[in-house]
Design a protein around this motif. Structure first.
Motif, PDB file in Angstrom:
ATOM      1  N   PRO A   1      -4.449   8.061  -7.397  1.00 35.16           N
ATOM      2  CA  PRO A   1      -4.697   7.686  -6.444  1.00 35.16           C
ATOM      3  C   PRO A   1      -3.387   6.884  -6.171  1.00 35.16           C
ATOM      4  O   PRO A   1      -2.842   6.828  -7.321  1.00 35.16           O
ATOM      5  CB  PRO A   1      -6.123   6.661  -6.092  1.00 35.16           C
ATOM      6  CG  PRO A   1      -7.025   6.983  -7.381  1.00 35.16           C
ATOM      7  CD  PRO A   1      -5.717   7.748  -8.368  1.00 35.16           C
ATOM      8  N   GLY A   2      -3.162   6.749  -4.422  1.00 38.04           N
ATOM      9  CA  GLY A   2      -1.634   5.767  -4.150  1.00 38.04           C
ATOM     10  C   GLY A   2      -1.414   6.505  -2.859  1.00 38.04           C
ATOM     11  O   GLY A   2      -2.017   7.405  -2.150  1.00 38.04           O
TER      12      GLY A   2
ATOM     13  N   CYS B   1      -2.436   6.850   2.573  1.00 39.13           N
ATOM     14  CA  CYS B   1      -3.216   6.496   1.572  1.00 39.13           C
ATOM     15  C   CYS B   1      -4.497   7.028   0.745  1.00 39.13           C
ATOM     16  O   CYS B   1      -5.194   7.150   0.968  1.00 39.13           O
ATOM     17  CB  CYS B   1      -3.057   4.843   2.036  1.00 39.13           C
ATOM     18  SG  CYS B   1      -4.066   3.346   0.280  1.00 39.13           S
TER      19      CYS B   1
ATOM     20  N   THR C   1      -8.040   6.548  -1.906  1.00 45.08           N
ATOM     21  CA  THR C   1      -7.951   6.148  -2.988  1.00 45.08           C
ATOM     22  C   THR C   1      -9.152   6.640  -2.812  1.00 45.08           C
ATOM     23  O   THR C   1      -9.671   8.388  -2.591  1.00 45.08           O
ATOM     24  CB  THR C   1      -8.560   4.722  -2.481  1.00 45.08           C
ATOM     25  OG1 THR C   1      -9.428   4.723  -1.690  1.00 45.08           O
ATOM     26  CG2 THR C   1      -8.133   3.549  -1.649  1.00 45.08           C
ATOM     27  N   LYS C   2     -10.123   7.083  -4.679  1.00 44.91           N
ATOM     28  CA  LYS C   2     -11.372   7.888  -4.938  1.00 44.91           C
ATOM     29  C   LYS C   2     -12.219   7.451  -4.228  1.00 44.91           C
ATOM     30  O   LYS C   2     -12.695   9.228  -3.531  1.00 44.91           O
ATOM     31  CB  LYS C   2     -11.510   6.737  -6.003  1.00 44.91           C
ATOM     32  CG  LYS C   2     -10.604   7.609  -7.735  1.00 44.91           C
ATOM     33  CD  LYS C   2     -11.062   7.996  -8.563  1.00 44.91           C
ATOM     34  CE  LYS C   2     -10.547   8.770  -8.920  1.00 44.91           C
ATOM     35  NZ  LYS C   2     -10.142   9.859  -9.896  1.00 44.91           N
ATOM     36  N   GLU C   3     -13.258   5.758  -3.571  1.00 45.59           N
ATOM     37  CA  GLU C   3     -13.789   6.168  -2.560  1.00 45.59           C
ATOM     38  C   GLU C   3     -13.200   6.716  -1.086  1.00 45.59           C
ATOM     39  O   GLU C   3     -14.447   7.246  -0.699  1.00 45.59           O
ATOM     40  CB  GLU C   3     -13.435   4.516  -2.028  1.00 45.59           C
ATOM     41  CG  GLU C   3     -14.012   3.546  -3.078  1.00 45.59           C
ATOM     42  CD  GLU C   3     -12.528   3.632  -4.607  1.00 45.59           C
ATOM     43  OE1 GLU C   3     -12.237   3.363  -3.745  1.00 45.59           O
ATOM     44  OE2 GLU C   3     -13.224   3.408  -5.717  1.00 45.59           O
ATOM     45  N   ASP C   4     -12.199   7.190  -0.967  1.00 42.02           N
ATOM     46  CA  ASP C   4     -11.164   7.665   0.338  1.00 42.02           C
ATOM     47  C   ASP C   4     -12.143   8.880   0.501  1.00 42.02           C
ATOM     48  O   ASP C   4     -12.556   9.099   1.594  1.00 42.02           O
ATOM     49  CB  ASP C   4     -10.711   7.436   0.695  1.00 42.02           C
ATOM     50  CG  ASP C   4      -9.447   6.375   0.964  1.00 42.02           C
ATOM     51  OD1 ASP C   4     -10.783   5.113   1.690  1.00 42.02           O
ATOM     52  OD2 ASP C   4      -8.332   6.732   1.008  1.00 42.02           O
TER      53      ASP C   4
ATOM     54  N   ARG D   1       2.525  12.202  -5.384  1.00 48.24           N
ATOM     55  CA  ARG D   1       2.238  10.580  -4.939  1.00 48.24           C
ATOM     56  C   ARG D   1       3.520   9.859  -4.836  1.00 48.24           C
ATOM     57  O   ARG D   1       4.843  10.058  -5.883  1.00 48.24           O
ATOM     58  CB  ARG D   1       1.721  10.327  -5.630  1.00 48.24           C
ATOM     59  CG  ARG D   1       1.061   8.382  -6.489  1.00 48.24           C
ATOM     60  CD  ARG D   1       0.444   8.544  -7.204  1.00 48.24           C
ATOM     61  NE  ARG D   1      -0.181   7.130  -7.266  1.00 48.24           N
ATOM     62  CZ  ARG D   1       0.462   5.947  -7.466  1.00 48.24           C
ATOM     63  NH1 ARG D   1       1.327   5.682  -7.867  1.00 48.24           N
ATOM     64  NH2 ARG D   1      -0.222   4.660  -7.666  1.00 48.24           N
TER      65      ARG D   1
ATOM     66  N   ASP E   1       2.341   2.698  -4.128  1.00 47.34           N
ATOM     67  CA  ASP E   1       0.730   2.620  -4.132  1.00 47.34           C
ATOM     68  C   ASP E   1       0.522   2.638  -3.281  1.00 47.34           C
ATOM     69  O   ASP E   1       2.030   2.219  -2.150  1.00 47.34           O
ATOM     70  CB  ASP E   1       0.640   0.912  -4.780  1.00 47.34           C
ATOM     71  CG  ASP E   1       0.973   0.984  -6.735  1.00 47.34           C
ATOM     72  OD1 ASP E   1       0.678   2.093  -6.963  1.00 47.34           O
ATOM     73  OD2 ASP E   1       1.848   0.227  -6.648  1.00 47.34           O
ATOM     74  N   CYS E   2      -0.221   1.985  -2.495  1.00 47.25           N
ATOM     75  CA  CYS E   2      -0.923   1.738  -1.108  1.00 47.25           C
ATOM     76  C   CYS E   2      -0.317   0.223  -0.692  1.00 47.25           C
ATOM     77  O   CYS E   2      -0.472  -0.424  -1.478  1.00 47.25           O
ATOM     78  CB  CYS E   2      -2.081   1.717  -0.969  1.00 47.25           C
ATOM     79  SG  CYS E   2      -2.736   3.823  -1.007  1.00 47.25           S
TER      80      CYS E   2
END
Length: 147
Positions: free
Chosen positions: A30-31, A62, A64-67, A143, A146-147
């Protein structure tokens, strides 16, 4: 004229699959990701094809795993999506669509390499107001921080 909505849906599918799909622990960090997309179209009237043949497009997003999640209800109505292979490093899929604008089918794959990703997607429109045509999308990402 062929449905612009279908082209948008296909673009969204490519974008979603160029990133990790929730439900499998894919080899993706993620990032902030920079993704580059390119689409080639053949078999359609030249004036339409020239509007669609563009230089590669690059964007940052950006991630993320949740996105990331793919839900069948996100697909264009009339389309079915099937993963034919699913591992931490690769997803291969097929898609079939039957809409009021015509029928189409396609397949593709995305490869995950931790901090990079690449893949392709091909779609063949068998019937529609403009007749038969083919699209090939390629994409790669990396990548960038970071976000």
């Amino acid at each position: 004229m062929f449905s612009k909505k279908l082209f948008v849906a296909l673009g969204m599918l490519v974008a979603m699959l160029a990133q990790p799909v929730h439900g499998q622990d894919y080899n993706v960090d993620p990032g902030m990701w920079e993704m580059t997309y390119k689409m080639d179209v053949s078999g359609m009237p030249e004036n339409m094809a020239s509007m669609m043949k563009k230089e590669p497009t690059t964007k940052q997003e950006c991630v993320t795993k949740e996105d990331i999640s793919f839900k069948p209800e996100d697909m264009e109505e009339g389309c079915t999506f099937n993963k034919t292979s699913d591992s931490p490093s690769k997803v291969v899929w097929e898609i079939e669509c039957e809409t009021a604008q015509g029928s189409s089918s396609g397949h593709g794959e995305v490869n995950f390499h931790g901090t990079t990703s690449d893949g392709w997607f091909e779609m063949k429109v068998q019937a529609g107001p403009m007749g038969e045509m083919q699209m090939r999308n390629t994409f790669d990402g990396k990548r960038v921080g970071d976000c």
